[in-house]
Write an enzyme that holds these catalytic residues in place. Structure first.
Site, mmCIF file in Angstrom:
data_model
loop_
_atom_site.group_PDB
_atom_site.id
_atom_site.type_symbol
_atom_site.label_atom_id
_atom_site.label_comp_id
_atom_site.label_asym_id
_atom_site.label_seq_id
_atom_site.Cartn_x
_atom_site.Cartn_y
_atom_site.Cartn_z
ATOM 1 N N LYS A 44 28.283 20.358 78.422
ATOM 2 C CA LYS A 44 28.894 20.238 77.095
ATOM 3 C C LYS A 44 28.852 21.580 76.345
ATOM 4 O O LYS A 44 29.848 21.994 75.757
ATOM 5 C CB LYS A 44 28.155 19.136 76.314
ATOM 6 C CG LYS A 44 28.722 18.822 74.951
ATOM 7 C CD LYS A 44 28.290 17.440 74.494
ATOM 8 C CE LYS A 44 26.896 17.381 73.933
ATOM 9 N NZ LYS A 44 26.754 18.020 72.623
ATOM 10 N N SER A 45 27.720 22.251 76.379
ATOM 11 C CA SER A 45 27.596 23.518 75.636
ATOM 12 C C SER A 45 28.582 24.558 76.168
ATOM 13 O O SER A 45 29.254 25.249 75.395
ATOM 14 C CB SER A 45 26.174 24.072 75.772
ATOM 15 O OG SER A 45 25.284 23.246 75.094
ATOM 16 N N GLY B 124 27.947 18.548 66.162
ATOM 17 C CA GLY B 124 27.299 19.669 65.477
ATOM 18 C C GLY B 124 27.739 20.996 66.081
ATOM 19 O O GLY B 124 27.928 21.986 65.366
ATOM 20 N N ASP C 93 17.389 18.461 74.180
ATOM 21 C CA ASP C 93 18.228 17.257 74.241
ATOM 22 C C ASP C 93 17.662 16.200 75.198
ATOM 23 O O ASP C 93 18.189 15.089 75.283
ATOM 24 C CB ASP C 93 19.649 17.630 74.678
ATOM 25 C CG ASP C 93 20.359 18.454 73.605
ATOM 26 O OD1 ASP C 93 19.999 18.326 72.418
ATOM 27 O OD2 ASP C 93 21.271 19.232 73.951
ATOM 28 N N ARG D 107 22.398 10.068 73.250
ATOM 29 C CA ARG D 107 21.222 10.300 74.110
ATOM 30 C C ARG D 107 20.191 9.180 73.950
ATOM 31 O O ARG D 107 19.454 8.869 74.897
ATOM 32 C CB ARG D 107 20.616 11.677 73.840
ATOM 33 C CG ARG D 107 21.635 12.796 74.088
ATOM 34 C CD ARG D 107 21.040 14.099 74.494
ATOM 35 N NE ARG D 107 22.033 15.168 74.358
ATOM 36 C CZ ARG D 107 22.933 15.492 75.283
ATOM 37 N NH1 ARG D 107 22.981 14.843 76.428
ATOM 38 N NH2 ARG D 107 23.801 16.472 75.067
#
Ligand code: S3P
Length: 416
Positions: A13-14, A82, A302, A375
């Protein structure tokens, strides 16, 4: 149930967020494959499109035609993300864009002054709702600063770096502990004037647009972690996780799992586009408790919800400290972990910056309040693999934020 098989995951994702944003800065068409399928990355895509960047599908690939940004005609809806909000605040500030940022209820309650503070020091004019969304930024001339971030946050670091690409002079950003470094690595790979010295990144204004690139995003280790945990928890399980990102700023969970005594074998490791990637085998073995302190939190920030589930089955006292940042994630994750585990019969103790779990404990099925946090939903679904009685989630769909395929993968094991 037994957890067995070979799994691959959609892109990290990042890296996916950053790939779209960096491609938008390039002069021409970039091709990204294995982009994250989560709705968070879709939010980034839609916001970039609203700023005039053309993005289309070509089979399984995503083609981004970068170039010039324009002011969006409507507020940019960052959804639950975010990363979208914070990185785009920096990027668009650096590109001299006027824009209003909005998001869902969770995102609208998260702190944004951590980004607005350095950006306003760089010269950005903005308005916010007391440091939260909605935020409006106004075209401003930015200048480089020396910024010492009070939080170990890759989102803060990346926002300042992105703003620095459009700021006159040189921008320095220092973080208290190393957080994920994909922005720095990707920009260096694209030839930007960026350097890293221990905890300080130095970036100069981009004097010409970046050249387009091709990237296949490695599998998301934060998603793989749920399946690694499942294999580590369920007797006789063994799973192979292929082509997972193994950047050392992201492998804290796997290091912790190994330290707890889980069976783990690195089958292969290689380099792809500047990132380490690997195939990993995980199998069930008795687990021991572990202590995790502040300096190690960014590498597994995470993964703490799923680590908590593992801790309930480990022998001894697991203590997580220095994880206060979890209180300002998609929900207050410390509260969500404690509340749900207590409802499952755990004796977990909540601390301001973490929790203590004495294992092993027999968990019972429960009604899980996900707080719409992907999560939390995934961690407690995996807890259901070892609980006595079924788990019912109030909002299973929230897994779509990072991994819409989650329940399809889970169902494969339920049939075994
Ligand atoms: C992210 C950084 C982390 C992480 C988030 C993604 C990123 O947040 O929790 O899921 O892509 O930069 P912080 O930087 O706020 O810790």
């Amino acid at each position: 149930m037994i957890v067995r098989g070979t799994l691959m995951f959609s892109g990290d994702k990042s890296i996916s967020h950053r790939a779209l944003m960096l491609a938008a800065l390039c002069n021409g068409e970039s091709c990204i494959s294995n982009l994250s399928t989560g709705t968070d990355v879709q939010s980034t895509r839609k916001c970039l499109e609203a700023c005039g960047i053309k993005i289309r599908e070509d089979g399984h690939d995503v083609i981004v035609k970068g170039g010039t940004f324009s002011d969006p005609s409507k507020p940019l809806n960052c959804g639950n993300s975010g990363t979208t909000t914070r990185l785009l605040l920096g990027l668009l500030a650096g590109q001299g864009i006027n824009a209003k940022f909005v998001g869902d209820d969770s995102l609208s309650s998260r702190p944004m002054n951590r980004i607005l503070d350095p950006l306003s020091q760089m010269g950005l004019k903005s308005e916010s709702n007391a440091g939260k969304l909605p935020i409006t930024i106004y075209k401003s001339d930015l200048s480089g600063i020396q910024y010492k971030s009070p939080v170990a946050s890759a989102q803060v670091k990346s926002a300042v770096i992105f703003a620095g690409l459009g700021a006159s002079g040189t921008t320095f950003v220092t973080e208290p502990t190393l957080s994920r470094n994909h922005t720095e690595k990707m920009l260096a790979g694209l030839g930007a004037d960026i350097s890293v010295n221990e905890l300080t990144t130095t970036i100069s204004k981009l004097i010409s647009p970046l050249s387009p690139f091709e990237l296949s995003v490695p599998g998301d280790p934060s998603t793989a972690a749920f399946f690694a945990a499942a294999a580590a928890l369920v007797p006789n399980s063994e799973i192979i996780l292929n082509r997972v990102l193994a950047n050392p700023t992201r492998t804290g969970f796997f290091a912790a799992l190994e330290k707890m005594g889980a069976g783990m074998e690195c089958l292969k490791q290689w380099n792809e586009g500047g990132e380490t990637v690997g195939n990993l085998k995980i199998f069930q073995k008795p687990l021991n408790a572990i202590s995790i302190e502040e300096v190690n939190i960014p590498k597994l920030v995470d993964e703490i919800p799923i680590l908590a589930i593992l801790a309930t089955q480990a022998n001894g006292k697991t203590e997580i400290s220095g994880a206060g940042e979890l209180r300002v994630k998609e929900c207050d994750r410390i509260r969500a972990i404690c509340e749900n585990l207590q409802n499952m019969g755990s004796g977990i103790t909540e601390k301001k910056d973490g929790f203590i779990i004495e294992g092993p404990e027999q968990l019972k099925g429960a009604f899980i309040k996900t707080k719409n946090d992907h999560r939390i939903a995934m961690a407690f679904t995996i807890a259901g693999f070892i609980s006595d009685g079924p788990m019912i989630l109030d909002n299973p769909e929230c897994v779509d934020i990072s991994f819409p395929e989650f329940f399809t993968y889970v169902q494969k094991f339920e049939k075994q």
